[in-house]
Scaffold this motif. Structure first.
Motif, PDB file in Angstrom:
ATOM      1  N   PRO A 111      48.922 -14.641  37.922  1.00 32.65           N
ATOM      2  CA  PRO A 111      48.503 -13.640  38.910  1.00 32.65           C
ATOM      3  C   PRO A 111      47.678 -14.307  40.013  1.00 32.65           C
ATOM      4  CG  PRO A 111      47.931 -12.962  36.673  1.00 32.65           C
ATOM      5  CD  PRO A 111      48.410 -14.379  36.604  1.00 32.65           C
ATOM      6  N   VAL A 112      47.803 -13.790  41.210  1.00 31.41           N
ATOM      7  CA  VAL A 112      47.078 -14.339  42.354  1.00 31.41           C
ATOM      8  C   VAL A 112      45.852 -13.463  42.608  1.00 31.41           C
ATOM      9  CG1 VAL A 112      47.240 -14.912  44.803  1.00 31.41           C
ATOM     10  CG2 VAL A 112      49.230 -15.206  43.324  1.00 31.41           C
ATOM     11  N   ALA A 115      41.029 -13.735  46.477  1.00 29.92           N
ATOM     12  CA  ALA A 115      40.582 -14.913  47.231  1.00 29.92           C
ATOM     13  C   ALA A 115      41.744 -15.861  47.480  1.00 29.92           C
ATOM     14  CB  ALA A 115      39.468 -15.627  46.480  1.00 29.92           C
ATOM     15  N   GLU A 116      42.590 -16.079  46.459  1.00 32.95           N
ATOM     16  CA  GLU A 116      43.745 -16.956  46.632  1.00 32.95           C
ATOM     17  C   GLU A 116      44.726 -16.357  47.632  1.00 32.95           C
ATOM     18  OE1 GLU A 116      44.392 -19.125  42.373  1.00 32.95           O
ATOM     19  OE2 GLU A 116      44.556 -16.933  42.410  1.00 32.95           O
ATOM     20  N   ARG A 117      44.923 -15.059  47.556  1.00 36.38           N
ATOM     21  CA  ARG A 117      45.835 -14.379  48.474  1.00 36.38           C
ATOM     22  C   ARG A 117      45.341 -14.552  49.916  1.00 36.38           C
ATOM     23  NH1 ARG A 117      49.588 -10.363  47.455  1.00 36.38           N
ATOM     24  NH2 ARG A 117      48.830 -10.213  45.329  1.00 36.38           N
ATOM     25  N   LEU A 129      54.377 -14.019  48.093  1.00 38.95           N
ATOM     26  CA  LEU A 129      53.467 -13.000  47.568  1.00 38.95           C
ATOM     27  C   LEU A 129      54.065 -11.613  47.745  1.00 38.95           C
ATOM     28  CD1 LEU A 129      49.989 -14.175  48.919  1.00 38.95           C
ATOM     29  CD2 LEU A 129      50.926 -14.474  46.638  1.00 38.95           C
ATOM     30  N   ASP A 130      53.857 -10.784  46.749  1.00 39.65           N
ATOM     31  CA  ASP A 130      54.228  -9.387  46.921  1.00 39.65           C
ATOM     32  C   ASP A 130      52.938  -8.588  46.981  1.00 39.65           C
ATOM     33  OD1 ASP A 130      53.349  -8.509  44.245  1.00 39.65           O
ATOM     34  OD2 ASP A 130      55.071  -9.654  43.522  1.00 39.65           O
ATOM     35  N   ASP A 131      52.990  -7.417  47.525  1.00 40.18           N
ATOM     36  CA  ASP A 131      51.777  -6.615  47.691  1.00 40.18           C
ATOM     37  C   ASP A 131      51.577  -5.659  46.515  1.00 40.18           C
ATOM     38  OD1 ASP A 131      52.330  -6.420  51.226  1.00 40.18           O
ATOM     39  OD2 ASP A 131      51.023  -7.760  50.108  1.00 40.18           O
ATOM     40  N   ALA A 132      52.007  -6.052  45.365  1.00 40.87           N
ATOM     41  CA  ALA A 132      51.848  -5.200  44.189  1.00 40.87           C
ATOM     42  C   ALA A 132      50.410  -5.114  43.761  1.00 40.87           C
ATOM     43  CB  ALA A 132      52.691  -5.738  43.029  1.00 40.87           C
TER      44      ALA A 132
END
Length: 132
Positions: A111-112, A115-117, A129-132
């Motif tokens: 999982p991201v 902060a990583e995102r 990346l998905d916005d889930a």
């Protein structure tokens, strides 16, 4: 704990604790190499505390293969006997690292964190990346 063998020595990695921070969970691990009384610790920003191939690869890469000036002052490589062992078995250590990277690549994605995102987006590296 998880252990790998390389160059006639075992490298054991044990999860110590999880620290929650505003940036996400920081996992702390202890690293022991058989025959040496110089354990070290490593911290990784990740939600999962398990000692999997990703953690082992980080340990092998950062604690056994360091070759920069200053590595003699920190971590396992402050022990001159361990540096000599590392130099003698460098090819085996690199092979183990390649094996661990293949094993880590086969694991499901982690999982991201927020902060990583944010960092990935800042560097335009967020295509997957998905916005889930």
């Amino acid at each position: 704990m998880r252990e790998v063998l390389v160059g006639g020595r075992s490298v054991a990695v044990t999860h110590i604790r999880t620290e929650q921070t505003e940036y996400g969970d920081i996992q702390r691990y202890r690293v022991d190499v058989s025959g040496y009384d110089a354990p070290t610790r490593i911290a990784i920003l990740r939600t999962d505390s398990s000692v999997d191939a990703r953690v082992l690869a980080a340990v092998v890469d950062s604690e056994l293969l360091l070759g920069y000036k200053g590595s003699e002052e920190s971590g396992l490589l402050r022990d001159p006997a361990l540096r000599a062992w590392r130099d003698e078995h460098r090819n085996e250590i690199k092979e183990l690292l390649q094996q661990l990277h293949r094993e880590a690549d086969a694991l499901p994605p982690e999982p991201v964190t927020k902060a990583e995102r944010t960092l990935l987006r800042a560097f335009d590296m967020d295509d997957d990346l998905d916005d889930a």
